[in-house]
Scaffold this motif. Structure first.
Motif, PDB file in Angstrom:
ATOM      1  N   THR A  97       0.759  -1.091  -0.164  1.00 29.17           N
ATOM      2  CA  THR A  97      -0.107  -0.011   0.005  1.00 29.17           C
ATOM      3  C   THR A  97       0.858   1.152   0.068  1.00 29.17           C
ATOM      4  OG1 THR A  97      -1.786  -1.121   1.197  1.00 29.17           O
ATOM      5  CG2 THR A  97      -1.645   1.259   1.333  1.00 29.17           C
ATOM      6  N   THR A  98       2.019   1.081   0.759  1.00 29.88           N
ATOM      7  CA  THR A  98       2.830   2.433   0.910  1.00 29.88           C
ATOM      8  C   THR A  98       3.391   2.669  -0.472  1.00 29.88           C
ATOM      9  OG1 THR A  98       3.622   2.116   3.099  1.00 29.88           O
ATOM     10  CG2 THR A  98       5.009   3.340   1.914  1.00 29.88           C
ATOM     11  N   ILE A  99       3.935   1.704  -1.315  1.00 23.56           N
ATOM     12  CA  ILE A  99       4.561   1.996  -2.535  1.00 23.56           C
ATOM     13  C   ILE A  99       3.418   2.498  -3.565  1.00 23.56           C
ATOM     14  CG2 ILE A  99       5.640   1.016  -4.623  1.00 23.56           C
ATOM     15  CD1 ILE A  99       6.965  -0.732  -2.417  1.00 23.56           C
ATOM     16  N   MET A 100       2.122   1.668  -3.452  1.00 25.06           N
ATOM     17  CA  MET A 100       1.413   2.498  -4.666  1.00 25.06           C
ATOM     18  C   MET A 100       0.553   3.735  -4.221  1.00 25.06           C
ATOM     19  SD  MET A 100      -1.137  -1.050  -5.374  1.00 25.06           S
ATOM     20  CE  MET A 100      -0.500  -2.166  -6.660  1.00 25.06           C
ATOM     21  N   ARG A 101       0.439   3.910  -3.038  1.00 21.21           N
ATOM     22  CA  ARG A 101       0.106   5.365  -2.754  1.00 21.21           C
ATOM     23  C   ARG A 101       1.042   6.392  -3.106  1.00 21.21           C
ATOM     24  NH1 ARG A 101      -2.966   3.923   2.735  1.00 21.21           N
ATOM     25  NH2 ARG A 101      -5.218   3.504   2.094  1.00 21.21           N
ATOM     26  N   ALA A 102       2.334   6.147  -2.768  1.00 21.01           N
ATOM     27  CA  ALA A 102       3.308   7.205  -3.057  1.00 21.01           C
ATOM     28  C   ALA A 102       3.793   7.202  -4.586  1.00 21.01           C
ATOM     29  CB  ALA A 102       4.844   6.519  -2.385  1.00 21.01           C
ATOM     30  N   ALA A 103       3.311   6.097  -5.182  1.00 15.73           N
ATOM     31  CA  ALA A 103       3.357   6.157  -6.993  1.00 15.73           C
ATOM     32  C   ALA A 103       2.497   7.612  -7.535  1.00 15.73           C
ATOM     33  CB  ALA A 103       3.282   4.964  -7.344  1.00 15.73           C
ATOM     34  N   ARG A 104       1.646   8.036  -6.958  1.00 17.87           N
ATOM     35  CA  ARG A 104       0.785   8.989  -7.370  1.00 17.87           C
ATOM     36  C   ARG A 104       1.901  10.231  -7.993  1.00 17.87           C
ATOM     37  NH1 ARG A 104      -3.222  11.177  -3.148  1.00 17.87           N
ATOM     38  NH2 ARG A 104      -3.413   9.099  -2.532  1.00 17.87           N
ATOM     39  N   ALA A 105       2.951  10.404  -7.205  1.00 20.26           N
ATOM     40  CA  ALA A 105       3.877  11.177  -7.582  1.00 20.26           C
ATOM     41  C   ALA A 105       4.428  11.289  -9.020  1.00 20.26           C
ATOM     42  CB  ALA A 105       5.243  11.189  -6.659  1.00 20.26           C
ATOM     43  N   LEU A 106       4.266   9.922  -9.534  1.00 22.15           N
ATOM     44  CA  LEU A 106       4.829   9.901 -11.014  1.00 22.15           C
ATOM     45  C   LEU A 106       3.612  10.348 -11.950  1.00 22.15           C
ATOM     46  CD1 LEU A 106       6.040   6.244 -10.796  1.00 22.15           C
ATOM     47  CD2 LEU A 106       7.435   8.118 -10.713  1.00 22.15           C
ATOM     48  N   LEU A 107       2.253  10.639 -11.546  1.00 22.53           N
ATOM     49  CA  LEU A 107       1.409  10.949 -12.373  1.00 22.53           C
ATOM     50  C   LEU A 107       1.474  12.338 -12.818  1.00 22.53           C
ATOM     51  CD1 LEU A 107      -1.558   9.130 -10.705  1.00 22.53           C
ATOM     52  CD2 LEU A 107      -0.278   8.379 -12.294  1.00 22.53           C
ATOM     53  N   PRO A 108       1.613  12.782 -14.095  1.00 19.78           N
ATOM     54  CA  PRO A 108       1.649  14.036 -14.833  1.00 19.78           C
ATOM     55  C   PRO A 108       0.282  14.456 -14.733  1.00 19.78           C
ATOM     56  CG  PRO A 108       1.885  12.251 -16.378  1.00 19.78           C
ATOM     57  CD  PRO A 108       1.859  11.693 -15.310  1.00 19.78           C
ATOM     58  N   PRO A 109      -0.019  15.729 -14.782  1.00 21.92           N
ATOM     59  CA  PRO A 109      -1.259  16.204 -14.853  1.00 21.92           C
ATOM     60  C   PRO A 109      -2.059  16.211 -16.031  1.00 21.92           C
ATOM     61  CG  PRO A 109       0.280  18.004 -15.096  1.00 21.92           C
ATOM     62  CD  PRO A 109       1.272  16.872 -14.826  1.00 21.92           C
ATOM     63  N   ILE A 110      -3.329  16.559 -16.022  1.00 18.97           N
ATOM     64  CA  ILE A 110      -4.211  16.334 -17.276  1.00 18.97           C
ATOM     65  C   ILE A 110      -4.591  17.668 -17.726  1.00 18.97           C
ATOM     66  CG2 ILE A 110      -4.679  13.884 -16.907  1.00 18.97           C
ATOM     67  CD1 ILE A 110      -7.674  14.657 -15.898  1.00 18.97           C
ATOM     68  N   THR A 111      -5.125  17.837 -18.846  1.00 14.04           N
ATOM     69  CA  THR A 111      -5.869  18.972 -19.349  1.00 14.04           C
ATOM     70  C   THR A 111      -7.253  18.405 -19.631  1.00 14.04           C
ATOM     71  OG1 THR A 111      -3.755  20.100 -20.393  1.00 14.04           O
ATOM     72  CG2 THR A 111      -5.952  20.952 -21.102  1.00 14.04           C
ATOM     73  N   ARG A 112      -8.155  19.357 -18.839  1.00 16.69           N
ATOM     74  CA  ARG A 112      -9.535  18.994 -19.364  1.00 16.69           C
ATOM     75  C   ARG A 112     -10.437  20.044 -19.526  1.00 16.69           C
ATOM     76  NH1 ARG A 112     -11.663  17.858 -12.847  1.00 16.69           N
ATOM     77  NH2 ARG A 112     -11.776  20.078 -12.371  1.00 16.69           N
ATOM     78  N   ILE A 113     -11.726  19.984 -19.926  1.00 16.71           N
ATOM     79  CA  ILE A 113     -12.663  20.990 -19.991  1.00 16.71           C
ATOM     80  C   ILE A 113     -12.681  21.741 -18.635  1.00 16.71           C
ATOM     81  CG2 ILE A 113     -14.912  21.828 -20.431  1.00 16.71           C
ATOM     82  CD1 ILE A 113     -14.961  19.505 -22.503  1.00 16.71           C
ATOM     83  N   LYS A 114     -12.929  22.957 -18.582  1.00 16.28           N
ATOM     84  CA  LYS A 114     -12.929  23.600 -17.272  1.00 16.28           C
ATOM     85  C   LYS A 114     -13.907  23.097 -16.457  1.00 16.28           C
ATOM     86  CE  LYS A 114     -12.289  28.286 -15.318  1.00 16.28           C
ATOM     87  NZ  LYS A 114     -12.232  29.638 -15.318  1.00 16.28           N
ATOM     88  N   ASP A 115     -13.727  22.730 -15.083  1.00 19.84           N
ATOM     89  CA  ASP A 115     -14.570  22.245 -14.018  1.00 19.84           C
ATOM     90  C   ASP A 115     -15.168  20.947 -14.259  1.00 19.84           C
ATOM     91  OD1 ASP A 115     -13.950  24.924 -12.662  1.00 19.84           O
ATOM     92  OD2 ASP A 115     -15.397  25.844 -13.824  1.00 19.84           O
ATOM     93  N   CYS A 116     -14.895  20.498 -15.374  1.00 20.70           N
ATOM     94  CA  CYS A 116     -15.728  19.046 -15.670  1.00 20.70           C
ATOM     95  C   CYS A 116     -15.414  17.943 -14.550  1.00 20.70           C
ATOM     96  CB  CYS A 116     -15.386  18.643 -17.041  1.00 20.70           C
ATOM     97  SG  CYS A 116     -15.866  17.021 -17.406  1.00 20.70           S
ATOM     98  N   LEU A 117     -16.330  17.555 -13.940  1.00 21.31           N
ATOM     99  CA  LEU A 117     -16.188  16.637 -12.960  1.00 21.31           C
ATOM    100  C   LEU A 117     -15.501  15.211 -13.478  1.00 21.31           C
ATOM    101  CD1 LEU A 117     -18.860  17.485 -10.339  1.00 21.31           C
ATOM    102  CD2 LEU A 117     -16.476  17.823 -10.243  1.00 21.31           C
TER     103      LEU A 117
END
Length: 434
Positions: free
Chosen positions: A47-67
């Motif tokens: 669990t520790t490794i998997m949760r820490a791996a969110r650091a690898l995720l680059p951002p995304i571009t989305r339509i503004k305010d789209c849930l």
């Protein structure tokens, strides 16, 4: 967060998990879900490794305010999928962190899939019956992590059914149904990461829900650290670089490569077809996962062609939760023969090692014997061997190699307890009367 992931200690028991995490991140960056599962005893760091791996995720571009995280070029949610590019441009776009959400053991169907938006429904100014997306729709283009998925599959079968739909195709799908509202069916491109403790109740996921287990592209078995310095480094919360441990530089990960640029030859695809037929694999997902995993391996290694070597490398990760151990060994041997030829010396060296070879590598006892002899000689030789030899030189300790020593069995075979005479089961000595 990047620092946390970089500082996690790698060792022989967890290095495969790091590898498949990076494969999954590289896949989702390419808009291709890649589902991974980590199995192993509690406390090994899954669990520790998997949760820490969110650091690898680059951002995304989305339509503004789209849930729903609609991609501006290919909107998919009910509010945006019928809009023109001009209308989307008028709404604007934004860059947000790539989703990394979790489904807990206490999650309800409505919170996972979606339900009526009570805030809008009860708004005094503008009452509106609308849907509120759940965890899965909100994780579109990102990751969902499920801890102890074997328990979830056992106690919440309705959630397991939802995961079957999400992981069954690429992209997956969810269907939101609420009384009085039209049914909303949404495509979702999300990678499922899961961890489980198969040695505890209710047992391994493949025994609880085989269909769900098969949806995972790869499954990793976690092990314990095998070096005391590694354990000390984990306790200290520091990196420790030796042959057994390796520190990752997140800046050097080739996660931005294009998966579609990786070439898979016709020979490799025909080989996958032969494996599927000759070994009687139940699911086509197994060979699809092998092809994808081989391509991701090549991409992470900076290559543009996926070959049989990549298949041999990822076969245990893709097939261990799908086939029997004997079939897995047979498939690996088959791949090695395709690589090196059945009668070549290289093939014999590359076949999967035996149990003795895995427990005691070729140089294991040589290193032990050399080290032991050095310590004994440093401390003055063996007990009772303090004199000099025939040549007048100080005698040195000689230790035999246990793997090359003939062991003579006792003259009589062991006798089962049930066949022993009663007087031989328990013995006692009489104390003299004083």
């Amino acid at each position: 967060m990047i620092d946390l992931y970089s500082r996690l200690i790698r060792h022989s028991g967890n290095q495969n998990l790091f590898r498949v995490i990076e494969m999954s991140v590289a896949a989702i960056v390419n808009e291709r879900p890649f589902h991974i599962q980590a199995e192993g005893p509690r406390g090994t760091g899954k669990t520790t490794i998997m949760r820490a791996a969110r650091a690898l995720l680059p951002p995304i571009t989305r339509i503004k305010d789209c849930l729903y995280n609609c991609h501006p070029a290919v909107p998919h949610c009910p509010a945006h999928r019928n809009l023109s590019q001009e209308a989307i441009a008028a709404l604007g776009v934004e860059q947000v962190p790539r989703p990394f959400l979790e489904i807990s053991q206490a999650a309800k169907l409505g919170t996972v899939v979606g339900s009526i938006d009570l805030a809008k429904l009860t708004s005094p100014a503008d009452q509106l019956a609308a849907l509120l997306p759940g965890t899965i729709p909100q994780a579109h283009r990102g990751i969902i992590f499920i801890d102890e998925i074997n328990r979830l599959a056992d106690t919440a079968p309705e959630l397991a059914d939802v995961l079957l739909d999400v992981m069954g195709t690429r992209p997956g799908r969810v269907q939101i149904e609420e009384p009085g509202l039209p049914v909303a069916e949404l495509p979702v491109a999300v990678s499922i990461w899961a961890a489980s403790n198969p040695d505890e109740d209710p047992g391994p996921l493949r025994r609880i829900r085989k269909q769900l287990s098969d949806r995972f592209d790869v499954a990793v078995t976690m092990g314990r650290p095998d070096n005391f310095r590694t354990v000390a480094a984990i306790l200290a919360g520091q990196t420790y670089e030796t042959q057994e441990t390796e520190v990752l530089s997140t800046a050097n990960l080739p996660l931005s490569g294009r998966l579609e640029d990786i070439e898979v030859s016709q020979e490799v695809r025909e080989l996958l077809g032969k494996i599927y037929l000759e070994f009687g694999l139940e699911s086509l997902r197994s060979i699809t996962a092998m092809e994808t995993a081989a391509c991701l391996t090549a991409m992470l290694d900076g290559r543009t062609v996926a070959g049989i070597t990549d298949l041999a490398q990822i076969a245990p990760l893709v097939l261990a939760h799908r086939v029997s151990p004997d079939d897995l060994v047979a498939i690996q041997s088959y791949l090695y023969k395709m690589l090196y030829g059945q009668d070549s010396m290289v093939a014999r060296k590359k076949t999967p090692p035996s149990l003795k070879e895995r427990l005691f590598p070729a140089n294991f006892w040589a290193a032990v014997i050399t080290r032991a002899a050095a310590l004994i000689n440093k401390r003055g030789g063996l007990p009772g061997k303090t004199g000099k030899g025939a040549a007048g030189e100080q005698e040195t300790a000689r230790i035999v190699d246990p793997l090359n020593t003939t062991i003579v069995a006792p003259p009589k075979p062991a006798v089962p307890l049930a066949r022993l005479p009663d007087e031989q089961l328990v013995t006692r000595s009489r104390k003299p009367h004083g």
